[in-house]
Design an enzyme around this catalytic site. Structure first.
Site, PDB file in Angstrom:
ATOM      1  N   ARG A   1       0.833  -1.207   0.000  1.00 60.95           N
ATOM      2  CA  ARG A   1       0.000   0.000   0.000  1.00 60.95           C
ATOM      3  C   ARG A   1       0.870   1.259   0.000  1.00 60.95           C
ATOM      4  O   ARG A   1       0.591   2.213  -0.731  1.00 60.95           O
ATOM      5  CB  ARG A   1      -0.918  -0.005   1.212  1.00 60.95           C
ATOM      6  CG  ARG A   1      -1.997  -1.058   1.128  1.00 60.95           C
ATOM      7  CD  ARG A   1      -2.873  -1.063   2.360  1.00 60.95           C
ATOM      8  NE  ARG A   1      -3.841  -2.154   2.289  1.00 60.95           N
ATOM      9  CZ  ARG A   1      -4.389  -2.711   3.345  1.00 60.95           C
ATOM     10  NH1 ARG A   1      -4.088  -2.287   4.554  1.00 60.95           N
ATOM     11  NH2 ARG A   1      -5.255  -3.694   3.204  1.00 60.95           N
TER      12      ARG A   1
ATOM     13  N   ARG B   1      20.616  -7.059   7.457  1.00 67.79           N
ATOM     14  CA  ARG B   1      20.132  -8.430   7.643  1.00 67.79           C
ATOM     15  C   ARG B   1      21.235  -9.384   8.071  1.00 67.79           C
ATOM     16  O   ARG B   1      20.957 -10.466   8.580  1.00 67.79           O
ATOM     17  CB  ARG B   1      19.501  -8.933   6.350  1.00 67.79           C
ATOM     18  CG  ARG B   1      20.494  -9.358   5.300  1.00 67.79           C
ATOM     19  CD  ARG B   1      19.829  -9.644   3.963  1.00 67.79           C
ATOM     20  NE  ARG B   1      20.642 -10.417   3.075  1.00 67.79           N
ATOM     21  CZ  ARG B   1      21.737 -10.004   2.449  1.00 67.79           C
ATOM     22  NH1 ARG B   1      22.169  -8.761   2.637  1.00 67.79           N
ATOM     23  NH2 ARG B   1      22.411 -10.795   1.646  1.00 67.79           N
TER      24      ARG B   1
END
Length: 154
Positions: A31, A104
């Site tokens: 979105r 990460r």
């Protein structure tokens, strides 16, 4: 026996909830960055969130399998503790990856080490039971008695 497995069951439910949270983050990112399904290409910010979720989902079956095998054949205390550490590492991995691809790395290595511990505990537990069945030697039982004598929960 079910009362002994409540910890591993709780960690499993927590893991499923974590996977659902990661999936929701992808929906929010779609979105925010206007990336409509089924497309997976978009700005790097979206792609990092998407890849983090997919990477976590890829390892989840392996994690759950080893968590349960380690709990059944090794320890109903040690395996769930490792499970909590793994889920914490995956949470850090997800948010680190969402920020930058370099973010990460440390959590990825941490959670990989914990997963290898679970694999090791599962292997030792299964081999111990097989040796008890076929050779009459329960080497894990001796280790458990030794550790319990020093108040180490096993």
């Amino acid at each position: 026996m079910l009362d002994q497995m409540v910890y591993v069951a709780a960690v499993t439910v927590l893991g499923v909830l974590e996977q659902a949270y990661f999936s929701l983050q992808v929906i929010y990112a779609r979105r925010k960055y206007s990336v409509s399904p089924p497309s997976i290409a978009g700005p790097p910010e979206f792609e990092r969130v998407y890849r983090a979720q997919v990477n976590c989902a890829e390892y989840f079956p392996l994690f759950v399998s080893m968590l349960w095998v380690a709990s059944l054949y090794f320890s109903q205390v040690v395996a769930p503790l490792c499970g909590l550490l793994y889920l914490y590492g995956r949470y850090q991995y997800f948010h680190g990856y969402a920020q930058s691809s370099q973010g990460r790395l440390a959590p990825m290595y941490f959670s990989a080490r914990v997963l290898w511990l679970l694999i090791g505990f599962s292997t030792v537990g299964v081999l111990s039971d097989l040796s008890k069945i076929y050779f009459g030697v329960a080497f894990l039982q001796g280790l458990k008695v030794f550790l319990r004598s020093y108040w180490i929960p096993f």
